[in-house]
Design an enzyme around this catalytic site. Sequence first.
Site, PDB file in Angstrom:
ATOM      1  N   ASP A   1     -20.458   2.974 -46.984  1.00  0.00           N
ATOM      2  CA  ASP A   1     -21.818   2.831 -47.497  1.00  0.00           C
ATOM      3  C   ASP A   1     -21.737   3.018 -49.013  1.00  0.00           C
ATOM      4  OD1 ASP A   1     -24.522   2.730 -47.951  1.00  0.00           O
ATOM      5  OD2 ASP A   1     -24.997   4.568 -46.860  1.00  0.00           O
TER       6      ASP A   1
ATOM      7  N   CYS B   1     -26.605  -1.866 -50.045  1.00  0.00           N
ATOM      8  CA  CYS B   1     -27.929  -2.006 -50.660  1.00  0.00           C
ATOM      9  C   CYS B   1     -27.866  -2.992 -51.830  1.00  0.00           C
ATOM     10  CB  CYS B   1     -28.466  -0.654 -51.127  1.00  0.00           C
ATOM     11  SG  CYS B   1     -27.444   0.136 -52.381  1.00  0.00           S
TER      12      CYS B   1
END
Length: 118
Positions: A39, A69
Amino acid sequence: ELCRAKLALKIRGACSMEVRSAGDISKEWLKGSDVVVADPPRKGLQQNLLRALCAQGESQPNILIYMSCGIQALKKDTAVLVETGGWLVAHADAIQFFPGTDSLETLCIFKRTPSPSL
């Protein structure tokens, strides 16, 4: 460790978890791992982790779960993983964790393609 403790005893013995900064990861650290969960920040995977994931050889992970993201960084990292690392995108989903915003997280599951036999 809390999640691991909730696993059935039979599975728990075969499961371990390491939490590290992506900057601390090397090819040697990944040996023996079946699955890697990443992540990264918006800029994407750090170069040393990307190189380690693209390394071929015995005992390398076969599944990469990548939560992003930053769509531009994900596109860049995906190109490297697929073109030089022998990975393929097995699944991808966009998830809106923050309703009312235009922010999306992208979950990609990569699987390593089998090495051709000589």
